[in-house]
Write a protein that holds these residues in place. Sequence first.
Motif, PDB file in Angstrom:
ATOM      1  N   ASP A  86       6.859  10.396   4.793  1.00 20.46           N
ATOM      2  CA  ASP A  86       6.246  11.256   3.628  1.00 20.46           C
ATOM      3  C   ASP A  86       5.060  10.768   2.990  1.00 20.46           C
ATOM      4  O   ASP A  86       4.084  11.645   2.679  1.00 20.46           O
ATOM      5  CB  ASP A  86       7.342  11.420   2.845  1.00 20.46           C
ATOM      6  N   ARG A  87       5.073   9.385   2.857  1.00 25.72           N
ATOM      7  CA  ARG A  87       3.753   8.719   2.159  1.00 25.72           C
ATOM      8  C   ARG A  87       2.484   8.975   3.047  1.00 25.72           C
ATOM      9  O   ARG A  87       1.498   9.152   2.570  1.00 25.72           O
ATOM     10  CB  ARG A  87       4.254   7.517   2.061  1.00 25.72           C
ATOM     11  N   LYS A  88       2.975   8.732   4.534  1.00 20.96           N
ATOM     12  CA  LYS A  88       1.843   8.936   5.424  1.00 20.96           C
ATOM     13  C   LYS A  88       1.092  10.579   5.392  1.00 20.96           C
ATOM     14  O   LYS A  88       0.010  10.748   5.425  1.00 20.96           O
ATOM     15  CB  LYS A  88       2.065   8.513   7.051  1.00 20.96           C
ATOM     16  N   LEU A  89       1.987  11.349   5.253  1.00 23.14           N
ATOM     17  CA  LEU A  89       1.816  12.844   5.355  1.00 23.14           C
ATOM     18  C   LEU A  89       0.929  13.069   4.080  1.00 23.14           C
ATOM     19  O   LEU A  89       0.011  13.781   4.197  1.00 23.14           O
ATOM     20  CB  LEU A  89       3.088  13.776   5.446  1.00 23.14           C
ATOM     21  N   LEU A 128      -2.704  14.619   4.063  1.00 29.09           N
ATOM     22  CA  LEU A 128      -3.312  15.956   3.345  1.00 29.09           C
ATOM     23  C   LEU A 128      -4.440  15.546   2.168  1.00 29.09           C
ATOM     24  O   LEU A 128      -5.257  16.420   2.022  1.00 29.09           O
ATOM     25  CB  LEU A 128      -2.038  16.662   2.876  1.00 29.09           C
ATOM     26  N   SER A 129      -4.142  14.631   1.515  1.00 29.90           N
ATOM     27  CA  SER A 129      -5.058  14.089   0.497  1.00 29.90           C
ATOM     28  C   SER A 129      -6.540  14.161   1.155  1.00 29.90           C
ATOM     29  O   SER A 129      -7.410  14.539   0.464  1.00 29.90           O
ATOM     30  CB  SER A 129      -4.660  13.273  -0.386  1.00 29.90           C
ATOM     31  N   GLN A 130      -6.700  13.389   2.235  1.00 25.20           N
ATOM     32  CA  GLN A 130      -7.823  13.100   2.921  1.00 25.20           C
ATOM     33  C   GLN A 130      -8.313  14.557   3.581  1.00 25.20           C
ATOM     34  O   GLN A 130      -9.654  14.732   3.389  1.00 25.20           O
ATOM     35  CB  GLN A 130      -7.515  12.057   3.926  1.00 25.20           C
ATOM     36  N   PHE A 131      -7.543  15.202   3.810  1.00 25.86           N
ATOM     37  CA  PHE A 131      -7.988  16.463   4.571  1.00 25.86           C
ATOM     38  C   PHE A 131      -8.372  17.316   3.618  1.00 25.86           C
ATOM     39  O   PHE A 131      -9.723  17.969   3.881  1.00 25.86           O
ATOM     40  CB  PHE A 131      -6.912  17.165   5.247  1.00 25.86           C
ATOM     41  N   ASN A 154       0.938  -1.342  -0.068  1.00 26.91           N
ATOM     42  CA  ASN A 154      -0.070  -0.012  -0.095  1.00 26.91           C
ATOM     43  C   ASN A 154       0.752   1.286   0.101  1.00 26.91           C
ATOM     44  O   ASN A 154       0.484   2.308   0.443  1.00 26.91           O
ATOM     45  CB  ASN A 154      -0.901   0.183   1.291  1.00 26.91           C
ATOM     46  N   GLY A 155       2.030   1.284  -0.647  1.00 27.11           N
ATOM     47  CA  GLY A 155       2.815   2.413  -0.811  1.00 27.11           C
ATOM     48  C   GLY A 155       4.086   2.450   0.161  1.00 27.11           C
ATOM     49  O   GLY A 155       4.766   3.401   0.112  1.00 27.11           O
TER      50      GLY A 155
END
Length: 214
Positions: A185-188, A192-195, A58-59
């Motif tokens: 970085d992947r988690k951030l 941010l995309s979900q936000f 999952n990335g």
Amino acid sequence: LQVIRKLYEQQRYMYESRTHSVDNRIVSISQPYIRPIVRGKAGSDVEFGCKVMTSVVNGYTFIEKLDFDSFNEGVLMQEAVEHYFKRFGCYPEAVLADSIFRNRENLAWLKLRGIRISGPKLGRKPKVVDPEAKRIERADNGERNAIEGTYGIGKRKFGLDLIKSKLEDTAKSVIILQFLVMNLDRKLRSFLSQFWIRLIFALRIKNLAAVIGF
């Protein structure tokens, strides 16, 4: 001085034995743990540095093995799948792996556990290719590019090829931290995309309520 003495012993052994190889051959006095790794790439037949085997789920990147000595990745696939089971409590639906992992022992091991592996079957190619199997293979190849892209991103964006640590343990620690930062970085980016998606959705609902007159 100990490294130089060991280097002298190795060179003398090769000279007296009329051979060009010796176990744990020292190629760097300042970094005696580094070994030459034959890769066979264009313009660079031999590389010097740490060899890393990773898996991507999952990335997110997981380090399966990290060593300055050369090793055969093909025999480590089963261990990597077992690591997946320990992390997530189940076996993966499919393993998207390079051809080096597609040996008979690994194929039988995966089949016993109901795990699909990417790529064609061993043996002769069938004269008639199932369209569904061809579609799955094409999709698997596209997803497998993620593992290859991980190393490129790590080198270009996170300086994975700019490590200057001299001690073996320090170099390994820096490499592990590099992959940790990549996962953060992947988690951030995911956060941010979900936000932004939720914010845009909330603004649209607010505008809709204003137009209706709530």
